[in-house]
Design a protein around this motif. Structure first.
Motif, PDB file in Angstrom:
ATOM      1  N   TYR A  25       0.816  -1.222   0.000  1.00  0.00           N
ATOM      2  CA  TYR A  25       0.000   0.000   0.000  1.00  0.00           C
ATOM      3  C   TYR A  25       0.849   1.272   0.000  1.00  0.00           C
ATOM      4  N   ARG A  26       1.993   1.253   0.615  1.00  0.00           N
ATOM      5  CA  ARG A  26       2.797   2.477   0.700  1.00  0.00           C
ATOM      6  C   ARG A  26       3.252   2.979  -0.672  1.00  0.00           C
ATOM      7  N   TRP A  27       3.222   2.126  -1.690  1.00  0.00           N
ATOM      8  CA  TRP A  27       3.642   2.536  -3.036  1.00  0.00           C
ATOM      9  C   TRP A  27       2.465   2.828  -3.962  1.00  0.00           C
ATOM     10  N   PHE A  28       1.255   2.776  -3.435  1.00  0.00           N
ATOM     11  CA  PHE A  28       0.072   3.030  -4.250  1.00  0.00           C
ATOM     12  C   PHE A  28      -0.016   4.500  -4.635  1.00  0.00           C
ATOM     13  N   PRO A  29      -0.494   4.782  -5.839  1.00  0.00           N
ATOM     14  CA  PRO A  29      -0.820   6.173  -6.171  1.00  0.00           C
ATOM     15  C   PRO A  29      -2.125   6.556  -5.467  1.00  0.00           C
ATOM     16  N   PRO A  30      -2.434   7.832  -5.376  1.00  0.00           N
ATOM     17  CA  PRO A  30      -3.694   8.237  -4.735  1.00  0.00           C
ATOM     18  C   PRO A  30      -4.902   7.694  -5.508  1.00  0.00           C
ATOM     19  N   LEU A  31      -5.916   7.295  -4.783  1.00  0.00           N
ATOM     20  CA  LEU A  31      -7.153   6.804  -5.388  1.00  0.00           C
ATOM     21  C   LEU A  31      -8.152   7.954  -5.418  1.00  0.00           C
ATOM     22  N   THR A  32      -8.528   8.368  -6.612  1.00  0.00           N
ATOM     23  CA  THR A  32      -9.477   9.473  -6.753  1.00  0.00           C
ATOM     24  C   THR A  32     -10.871   8.912  -7.038  1.00  0.00           C
ATOM     25  N   LEU A  33     -11.833   9.799  -7.068  1.00  0.00           N
ATOM     26  CA  LEU A  33     -13.191   9.384  -7.391  1.00  0.00           C
ATOM     27  C   LEU A  33     -13.310   8.908  -8.841  1.00  0.00           C
ATOM     28  N   TRP A  34     -12.364   9.267  -9.682  1.00  0.00           N
ATOM     29  CA  TRP A  34     -12.386   8.887 -11.092  1.00  0.00           C
ATOM     30  C   TRP A  34     -11.727   7.533 -11.354  1.00  0.00           C
ATOM     31  N   THR A  35     -11.217   6.900 -10.335  1.00  0.00           N
ATOM     32  CA  THR A  35     -10.435   5.679 -10.509  1.00  0.00           C
ATOM     33  C   THR A  35     -11.193   4.579 -11.245  1.00  0.00           C
ATOM     34  N   GLY A  36     -12.423   4.321 -10.908  1.00  0.00           N
ATOM     35  CA  GLY A  36     -13.144   3.210 -11.507  1.00  0.00           C
ATOM     36  C   GLY A  36     -14.286   3.593 -12.420  1.00  0.00           C
ATOM     37  N   VAL A  37     -14.368   4.868 -12.792  1.00  0.00           N
ATOM     38  CA  VAL A  37     -15.521   5.335 -13.551  1.00  0.00           C
ATOM     39  C   VAL A  37     -15.561   4.739 -14.960  1.00  0.00           C
ATOM     40  N   SER A  38     -14.426   4.339 -15.508  1.00  0.00           N
ATOM     41  CA  SER A  38     -14.439   3.740 -16.848  1.00  0.00           C
ATOM     42  C   SER A  38     -15.288   2.463 -16.860  1.00  0.00           C
ATOM     43  N   LEU A  39     -15.293   1.738 -15.749  1.00  0.00           N
ATOM     44  CA  LEU A  39     -16.130   0.543 -15.661  1.00  0.00           C
ATOM     45  C   LEU A  39     -17.608   0.899 -15.733  1.00  0.00           C
TER      46      LEU A  39
END
Length: 158
Positions: free
Chosen positions: A28-42
């Motif tokens: 987890y420490r290497w994860f990029p920030p998760l935004t509200l747009w992360t899964g919208v393509s689905l």
């Protein structure tokens, strides 16, 4: 090719959620920030599949399957079933991943600031993955041919 079984999708979600939780715990420490747009393509794919399902169902109910102008070719229906099955599996795997991420983030929101910031993005991504699974199962249902009318025993005697 039979319909996608919901129990198989559920098993995939659970297995990927467990594996995802372990991976997130380690990395987890290497994860990029998760935004509200992360899964919208689905969600966009889910909306397209649901709309296509409504269209296919209307054509099947009208009996407009075959070759000709304004008719839906049977191969288009078969390809739609393949897309629906693939999307259901992709959605289930992605849903499992995001549930694993949420399993890591939710208990740590109060102690880890970045976990609190990432929770909303992971929730939206999980909801979009669930929408994809639902839309794929709907499209698969819409591609089924209507049931044959039962044989009338009185007409068989004629």
């Amino acid at each position: 090719m039979g319909p996608t079984r919901k129990r198989d999708l559920t098993a995939a979600v659970v297995i990927v959620a467990v594996v995802g939780y372990v991976l997130v715990t380690l990395t987890y420490r290497w994860f990029p920030p998760l935004t509200l747009w992360t899964g919208v393509s689905l969600l966009a794919v889910a909306i397209a599949e649901a709309g296509w399902g409504v269209f296919v169902r209307a054509k099947i109910n009208d009996g407009r399957i075959g070759d000709g102008p304004g008719w839906l070719h049977p191969l288009a229906v078969a390809r739609s079933v393949v897309i629906a099955k693939a999307s259901a599996w992709v959605g289930a795997l992605v849903l499992g991943w995001w549930l694993g991420v949420l399993g890591y983030l939710l208990p740590r929101r109060s102690t880890l600031r970045v976990a609190g910031e990432d929770t909303a993005g992971a929730l939206v991504a999980a909801a979009c993955a669930l929408a994809l699974v639902s839309a794929a199962l709907w499209l698969q249902h819409c591609c089924m041919s209507p049931q044959e009318p039962p044989d009338d025993p009185d007409r068989a005697a004629e």
